[in-house]
Design a protein around this motif. Structure first.
Motif, PDB file in Angstrom:
ATOM      1  N   THR A   1       0.863  -1.189   0.000  1.00  0.00           N
ATOM      2  CA  THR A   1       0.000   0.000   0.000  1.00  0.00           C
ATOM      3  C   THR A   1       0.895   1.233   0.000  1.00  0.00           C
ATOM      4  O   THR A   1       1.988   1.221   0.578  1.00  0.00           O
ATOM      5  CB  THR A   1      -0.910   0.023   1.234  1.00  0.00           C
ATOM      6  N   SER A   2       0.453   2.276  -0.671  1.00  0.00           N
ATOM      7  CA  SER A   2       1.269   3.490  -0.738  1.00  0.00           C
ATOM      8  C   SER A   2       1.342   4.151   0.637  1.00  0.00           C
ATOM      9  O   SER A   2       0.427   4.011   1.453  1.00  0.00           O
ATOM     10  CB  SER A   2       0.700   4.462  -1.762  1.00  0.00           C
ATOM     11  N   PRO A   3       2.424   4.880   0.913  1.00  0.00           N
ATOM     12  CA  PRO A   3       2.555   5.524   2.232  1.00  0.00           C
ATOM     13  C   PRO A   3       1.572   6.678   2.377  1.00  0.00           C
ATOM     14  O   PRO A   3       1.144   7.285   1.393  1.00  0.00           O
ATOM     15  CB  PRO A   3       4.006   6.021   2.236  1.00  0.00           C
ATOM     16  N   LEU A   4       1.221   6.958   3.619  1.00  0.00           N
ATOM     17  CA  LEU A   4       0.354   8.094   3.912  1.00  0.00           C
ATOM     18  C   LEU A   4       1.179   9.374   3.846  1.00  0.00           C
ATOM     19  O   LEU A   4       2.338   9.401   4.271  1.00  0.00           O
ATOM     20  CB  LEU A   4      -0.249   7.929   5.308  1.00  0.00           C
ATOM     21  N   MET A   5       0.601  10.421   3.303  1.00  0.00           N
ATOM     22  CA  MET A   5       1.271  11.718   3.251  1.00  0.00           C
ATOM     23  C   MET A   5       0.298  12.783   3.742  1.00  0.00           C
ATOM     24  O   MET A   5      -0.904  12.541   3.831  1.00  0.00           O
ATOM     25  CB  MET A   5       1.753  12.028   1.836  1.00  0.00           C
ATOM     26  N   PRO A   6       0.803  13.964   4.079  1.00  0.00           N
ATOM     27  CA  PRO A   6      -0.105  15.012   4.554  1.00  0.00           C
ATOM     28  C   PRO A   6      -1.165  15.349   3.511  1.00  0.00           C
ATOM     29  O   PRO A   6      -0.882  15.413   2.312  1.00  0.00           O
ATOM     30  CB  PRO A   6       0.831  16.198   4.807  1.00  0.00           C
ATOM     31  N   SER A   7      -2.393  15.540   3.970  1.00  0.00           N
ATOM     32  CA  SER A   7      -3.473  15.898   3.054  1.00  0.00           C
ATOM     33  C   SER A   7      -3.507  17.396   2.770  1.00  0.00           C
ATOM     34  O   SER A   7      -4.145  17.820   1.806  1.00  0.00           O
ATOM     35  CB  SER A   7      -4.817  15.462   3.651  1.00  0.00           C
ATOM     36  N   GLU A   8      -2.805  18.177   3.598  1.00  0.00           N
ATOM     37  CA  GLU A   8      -2.834  19.633   3.416  1.00  0.00           C
ATOM     38  C   GLU A   8      -1.602  20.254   4.070  1.00  0.00           C
ATOM     39  O   GLU A   8      -1.165  19.826   5.145  1.00  0.00           O
ATOM     40  CB  GLU A   8      -4.112  20.196   4.031  1.00  0.00           C
ATOM     41  N   LEU A   9      -1.021  21.220   3.382  1.00  0.00           N
ATOM     42  CA  LEU A   9       0.085  22.005   3.922  1.00  0.00           C
ATOM     43  C   LEU A   9      -0.373  23.456   4.043  1.00  0.00           C
ATOM     44  O   LEU A   9      -0.815  24.061   3.063  1.00  0.00           O
ATOM     45  CB  LEU A   9       1.314  21.939   3.004  1.00  0.00           C
ATOM     46  N   LEU A  10      -0.290  24.006   5.241  1.00  0.00           N
ATOM     47  CA  LEU A  10      -0.686  25.390   5.490  1.00  0.00           C
ATOM     48  C   LEU A  10       0.564  26.141   5.932  1.00  0.00           C
ATOM     49  O   LEU A  10       1.153  25.830   6.971  1.00  0.00           O
ATOM     50  CB  LEU A  10      -1.764  25.453   6.565  1.00  0.00           C
ATOM     51  N   VAL A  11       0.988  27.129   5.130  1.00  0.00           N
ATOM     52  CA  VAL A  11       2.261  27.806   5.349  1.00  0.00           C
ATOM     53  C   VAL A  11       2.017  29.273   5.671  1.00  0.00           C
ATOM     54  O   VAL A  11       1.256  29.956   4.970  1.00  0.00           O
ATOM     55  CB  VAL A  11       3.171  27.687   4.104  1.00  0.00           C
ATOM     56  N   SER A  12       2.641  29.746   6.740  1.00  0.00           N
ATOM     57  CA  SER A  12       2.653  31.172   7.078  1.00  0.00           C
ATOM     58  C   SER A  12       4.087  31.663   6.960  1.00  0.00           C
ATOM     59  O   SER A  12       4.997  31.101   7.576  1.00  0.00           O
ATOM     60  CB  SER A  12       2.131  31.392   8.505  1.00  0.00           C
ATOM     61  N   MET A  13       4.281  32.720   6.166  1.00  0.00           N
ATOM     62  CA  MET A  13       5.624  33.239   5.906  1.00  0.00           C
ATOM     63  C   MET A  13       5.920  34.443   6.792  1.00  0.00           C
ATOM     64  O   MET A  13       5.051  35.263   7.072  1.00  0.00           O
ATOM     65  CB  MET A  13       5.772  33.649   4.443  1.00  0.00           C
ATOM     66  N   GLN A  14       7.152  34.515   7.231  1.00  0.00           N
ATOM     67  CA  GLN A  14       7.678  35.665   7.923  1.00  0.00           C
ATOM     68  C   GLN A  14       9.099  35.831   7.409  1.00  0.00           C
ATOM     69  O   GLN A  14       9.707  34.856   6.965  1.00  0.00           O
ATOM     70  CB  GLN A  14       7.664  35.462   9.439  1.00  0.00           C
TER      71      GLN A  14
END
Length: 544
Positions: free
Chosen positions: A215-228
């Motif tokens: 089975t394929s590996p689990l990966m994040p379903s969403e990336l939320l990025v805040s830049m500074q």
């Protein structure tokens, strides 16, 4: 004379009979007593020899005399005689080769004695089915495998599918004889499984060699990025199913070249990136691997802003005084993405301070990491509908706030995917009645196909803030909106839904009639009102 001749004739007949009986005794088994029949064979047993493949019958000889055995072979379902043999009296076994695999047979053995045939000894047996051919197992995601095979020749009743992990059986199931593939679900992500496919015929089964699959590996379903400036805070969302096994890395790339890599724990929720070089456009992605399989998120661009110079100590400012420097607004917070088949609904929290608007940019992601702009809008609200999108497609969404001082906040970026195609869109949306200055009746043609109902929203033109949200039954084809402001224009949206999938949105624009007071009523002061929006909304569903 006549008497003598008759006596001699009778003697010759008796002699002939004795001579004939003597020849019979020399050439044949002694005859049975009158009224007796031969004894059938005992202990009839059937077995199957593998090399070469053959059905073998064996029996014990019966007591008493016999001239041989009669052996009959029938196939069952439907009943048909396949073979009939006459064997010598000393025979005790017989074999049939080249019988159809996976078939049931009936064997009858009877004893022969002269013209007499005993009752038969009967036994049934199955020939083993052939194993399925070309078994293949492929991954269909983190929790699902697909097994397929090719039918062998012969007959079989069904297939047995067995799934093992690390030598332990985790699932067994059966599929029909005509099936040549099946999905194996509810598995653990990033895990190696062994799959066995066996043909079944009666009580017999023949299995093909085990085939393994990951089975394929689990990966994040969403990336939320805040830049500074010089740093990025990454929030990683994972699905709630078991995390399974595998290894993950966060990696930064610039112009397609890997520049940085850091291991991640499965389920890790936060990541801080420091020391990013200002003025460079970096892309962040998460790569996970389990066995030979890899899975990667779509890259999220991290535009690292260049440092800003402030004229500290310049003309007009004492060297020991801190000048007034305009500050950028804070970024949006708590971004939520509601997915539908043809649109996305974004909600967020507006930061405190003097925020004038929020710029929302949507880019459609394609294979290889390329993206193209599909939507861009400024809004002063805290929610936005992104219409006319492709079903089952990933989009990169960027939200940036604009302060009243003209400065932009750092960008918040996330990847969100539309759901699969939903029910068909309602057609022929139109205004069918304006019974009063505060009413609008909207009608449409029922969407063909299956649906669970309709949703209706409306808002005044020039504003994105929804004034109402209705859930209607699947057979409704109109709705009356009451309590609207006379002389105002409204945008009304209607779409169908089934389960958690929605159709694309149909929208219509219409204005309520101007409200006119009778001079007689106004002169007597019987009615008074104040301009402005209505404070309540009365909804009337047609046909209810």
């Amino acid at each position: 004379m006549d008497t003598l001749e008759n006596k001699d004739s009778e003697a010759w007949e008796r002699l002939g009979m004795e001579l004939g009986a003597g020849r019979s005794r020399v050439n044949q088994t002694p005859p049975l007593e009158p009224g007796c029949v031969p004894v059938p064979p005992a202990n009839l047993n059937l077995g199957f020899a593998a090399q070469p493949p053959a059905l073998r019958a064996s029996w014990s000889p019966p007591p008493g005399g016999r001239d041989g055995f009669r052996l009959r072979l029938y196939s069952l379902g439907p009943l048909a005689l396949k073979s009939e043999e006459t064997l010598a009296p000393e025979a005790q076994n017989f074999s049939w080769a080249q019988l159809s695999p996976g078939s049931k047979f009936l064997v009858q053995v009877a004893t022969l004695h002269g013209p007499e045939e005993s009752s038969s000894s009967n036994a049934t047996a199955w020939t083993p089915p052939l194993a399925p051919l070309l078994v293949n197992v492929t991954s269909e995601g983190p929790t699902k495998l697909q097994a397929s095979w090719v039918h062998a020749s012969g007959n079989w009743d069904s297939y047995q599918v067995t799934v093992c992990q690390g030598g332990t059986r985790v699932a067994t199931g059966f599929v029909g004889a005509e099936v040549n593939s099946t999905s194996l679900s509810s598995l653990t992500p990033g895990t190696k499984y062994e799959v066995e496919i066996a043909s079944r015929a009666g009580p017999l089964r023949t299995a093909a060699a085990n085939v393994s699959g990951w089975t394929s590996p689990l990966m994040p379903s969403e990336l939320l990025v805040s830049m500074q400036a010089g740093s990025a805070v990454v929030n990683l969302a994972w699905v709630s199913s078991p995390l399974g096994q595998g290894t993950c890395h966060a990696q930064l790339s610039e112009a397609g070249h890997l520049s940085w890599k850091e291991p991640l724990e499965l389920g890790q929720a936060h990541l801080m990136l420091r020391g990013l070089t200002p003025g460079r456009n970096l892309s962040l992605s998460v790569l996970c691997q389990a066995g030979p399989l890899q899975a990667s998120t779509h890259p999220v661009v991290l535009p690292v802003a260049p440092p800003r110079c402030h004229p500290l100590g310049g003309h007009g400012h004492p060297h020991n005084a801190e000048p007034l420097v305009p500050t950028e607004p804070g970024p949006v917070e708590d971004v939520r993405c509601q997915t539908e088949a043809a649109h996305l609904v974004l909600n967020w929290t507006v930061p405190a301070g003097d925020v004038d608007a929020c710029l929302v940019v949507a880019e459609q992601l394609a294979a290889g990491g390329s993206a193209h702009l599909v939507f861009q809008a400024n809004t002063s609200e805290d929610a936005l509908l992104l219409p006319c999108l492709e079903p089952a497609t990933s989009y990169r969404l960027s939200l940036t706030t604009l302060g009243r001082n003209g400065l932009w906040s750092r960008t918040v970026t996330l990847v969100c995917a539309t759901s699969a195609e939903g029910p068909l869109t309602p057609q022929s949306l139109e205004v069918i009645s304006k019974n009063s200055p505060s009413d609008l009746t909207i009608g449409w043609a029922l969407a063909p196909g299956q649906r669970d109902g309709y949703k209706v929203t409306w808002h005044q033109e020039g504003s994105q803030r929804s004034l109402g949200n209705l859930d209607l039954g699947p057979d409704n084809s109109s709705v009356t909106l009451k309590g609207l402001v006379p002389g105002f224009c409204y945008a009304v949206s209607v779409w169908a839904w089934a389960g958690n999938v929605s159709s694309s949105v149909q929208r219509i624009h219409s204005c309520t009639r101007e409200f006119q007071l009778s001079l007689w009523v106004a002169a007597r002061g019987l009615v008074s009102f104040a301009p402005g929006p209505s404070v309540c909304h009365i909804i009337d569903l047609e046909g209810h």
